[in-house]
Every structure is written in structure tokens, then in C-alpha cells.
Motif scaffolding. Structure first.
Motif, PDB file in Angstrom:
ATOM      1  N   ARG A  23      32.342  26.089   9.857  1.00 40.96           N
ATOM      2  CA  ARG A  23      31.667  25.306   8.803  1.00 40.96           C
ATOM      3  C   ARG A  23      32.008  23.819   8.912  1.00 40.96           C
ATOM      4  NH1 ARG A  23      33.379  29.116   3.962  1.00 40.96           N
ATOM      5  NH2 ARG A  23      32.425  31.024   4.719  1.00 40.96           N
ATOM      6  N   VAL A  26      30.230  22.261  11.894  1.00 43.78           N
ATOM      7  CA  VAL A  26      28.828  21.957  11.605  1.00 43.78           C
ATOM      8  C   VAL A  26      28.726  20.633  10.847  1.00 43.78           C
ATOM      9  CG1 VAL A  26      26.821  22.681  10.236  1.00 43.78           C
ATOM     10  CG2 VAL A  26      28.007  24.344  11.695  1.00 43.78           C
ATOM     11  N   LYS A  30      26.987  17.246  12.450  1.00 43.79           N
ATOM     12  CA  LYS A  30      25.851  16.606  11.784  1.00 43.79           C
ATOM     13  C   LYS A  30      26.096  15.107  11.605  1.00 43.79           C
ATOM     14  CE  LYS A  30      23.355  19.382   8.600  1.00 43.79           C
ATOM     15  NZ  LYS A  30      23.325  20.063   7.294  1.00 43.79           N
ATOM     16  N   LEU A  36      27.539  20.747  19.478  1.00 40.89           N
ATOM     17  CA  LEU A  36      28.506  21.698  18.967  1.00 40.89           C
ATOM     18  C   LEU A  36      28.703  22.782  20.027  1.00 40.89           C
ATOM     19  CD1 LEU A  36      30.136  22.384  16.376  1.00 40.89           C
ATOM     20  CD2 LEU A  36      28.193  23.784  15.676  1.00 40.89           C
ATOM     21  N   ALA A  76      24.094  27.629  12.748  1.00 43.41           N
ATOM     22  CA  ALA A  76      24.188  26.181  12.992  1.00 43.41           C
ATOM     23  C   ALA A  76      22.799  25.557  13.048  1.00 43.41           C
ATOM     24  CB  ALA A  76      24.951  25.918  14.286  1.00 43.41           C
ATOM     25  N   LYS A  79      21.262  25.154   9.770  1.00 40.61           N
ATOM     26  CA  LYS A  79      21.871  24.054   9.013  1.00 40.61           C
ATOM     27  C   LYS A  79      21.556  22.692   9.617  1.00 40.61           C
ATOM     28  CE  LYS A  79      25.430  26.899   7.039  1.00 40.61           C
ATOM     29  NZ  LYS A  79      26.791  27.058   6.658  1.00 40.61           N
ATOM     30  N   ILE A  81      21.686  21.694  13.032  1.00 39.33           N
ATOM     31  CA  ILE A  81      22.317  21.271  14.283  1.00 39.33           C
ATOM     32  C   ILE A  81      21.360  21.602  15.425  1.00 39.33           C
ATOM     33  CG2 ILE A  81      24.300  21.540  15.817  1.00 39.33           C
ATOM     34  CD1 ILE A  81      25.006  20.296  13.126  1.00 39.33           C
ATOM     35  N   VAL A  84      23.478  23.015  20.246  1.00 43.11           N
ATOM     36  CA  VAL A  84      24.515  24.033  20.119  1.00 43.11           C
ATOM     37  C   VAL A  84      24.623  24.774  21.447  1.00 43.11           C
ATOM     38  CG1 VAL A  84      25.368  26.014  18.830  1.00 43.11           C
ATOM     39  CG2 VAL A  84      23.866  24.370  17.705  1.00 43.11           C
TER      40      VAL A  84
END
Length: 148
Positions: A23, A26, A30, A36, A76, A79, A81, A84
């Protein structure tokens, strides 16, 4: 002086501390528009005896790791991202994360959960997060859960 992270490695293993690290990873990715890198290390040093009874144990563990990472990737992306990547490695997590995974991903920040082992286990085994903070060649962020 502005400090930006471009490649953030998050060590995940399915535990609650790793979930908190994810978490936080992330959030930081951002803010920095960073890639990530989600890394899971199959700890083959902990189950050598099991492999004598189940020669496919490592293969099964790697498949479970990939499933775990797929879930994290989807979360991810949900949210926001965009960049990844995942990596599954075998060996001792404390060594692989600092010596192999961080270099392979070009990470400038490693995020991991605080240790979940007891004081006695830490005395004999050593904490993965402690080892990472001592041996990483980049910044390290150790994330604690609310309980800690």
C-alpha cells in the motif's frame, strides 16, 4: 533539492506487513510517477527437507507467488499505477532482495514490511527488513502495521 524515486521495489510475501508495504509502495509510486517493482522471493533455504518428499514443491511455490503478484498488479493498476513489473526469485529473501532483485530492477528505493518474527526467531534467523536496511545500496523504507 528535489528527490525523486524512479524504480521502487516492494518486497511482498502475502503477509500483513507486506500488504502494508505494498500500500505504501503504491502511494509513493503515484507521487513520484515511478515504476513499481513487486518482488516475491521463494525462500528455498527454509524448506530443503520438504523437497525430498515433494520434488515439485518449488514449482508450486513459484506458481503461488505468480498468482499473488498478479493480484497485486491488478490492485496497483486499479489504484492508478501504470508502470508495474513483477519478479519472482528463489533463495534467501534477505540476500536476494538486496544483492539481486534491487540491482536487476535498478531500484532506488526498497519498501518492505517490518519483521513479523518473534525476538527469539530474530536472534537465530535475523530479520529480513533489518538485513535489507543494513545491506541495500539504495534508500529503504520499512513500513509498520497499525499493530506495531
Amino acid at each position: 533539492m528535489e528527490m525523486c524515486y524512479r524504480h521502487i521495489l516492494v518486497a511482498v510475501d502475502g503477509s500483513e506487513p507486506a500488504e502494508w508495504a505494498f500500500r505504501k509502495g503504491v502511494e509513493v509510486a503515484k507521487r513520484h510517477d515511478a515504476t513499481l517493482h513487486l518482488v516475491h522471493v521463494v525462500d528455498t533455504s527454509q524448506y530443503r527437507g520438504i523437497q525430498m518428499y515433494d520434488i515439485h514443491f518449488t514449482e508450486k511455490a513459484i506458481n503461488r507467488a505468480k498468482e499473488l503478484l498478479d493480484g497485486y498488479v491488478q490492485e496497483a493498476k486499479d489504484k492508478g499505477i501504470e508502470k508495474v513489473e513483477t519478479l519472482v526469485e528463489e533463495g534467501s529473501p534477505k540476500v536476494v532482495i538486496t544483492k539481486k532483485a534491487a540491482k536487476k530492477t535498478g531500484s532506488d528505493l526498497i519498501i518492505c514490511g517490518a519483521t513479523g518474527v518473534t525476538a527469539v526467531e530474530r536472534m537465530f534467523l535475523g530479520s529480513v527488513s533489518e538485513h535489507i536496511t543494513r545491506h541495500a545500496e539504495c534508500d529503504v523504507l520499512v513500513v509498520r502495521t497499525e499493530k506495531e
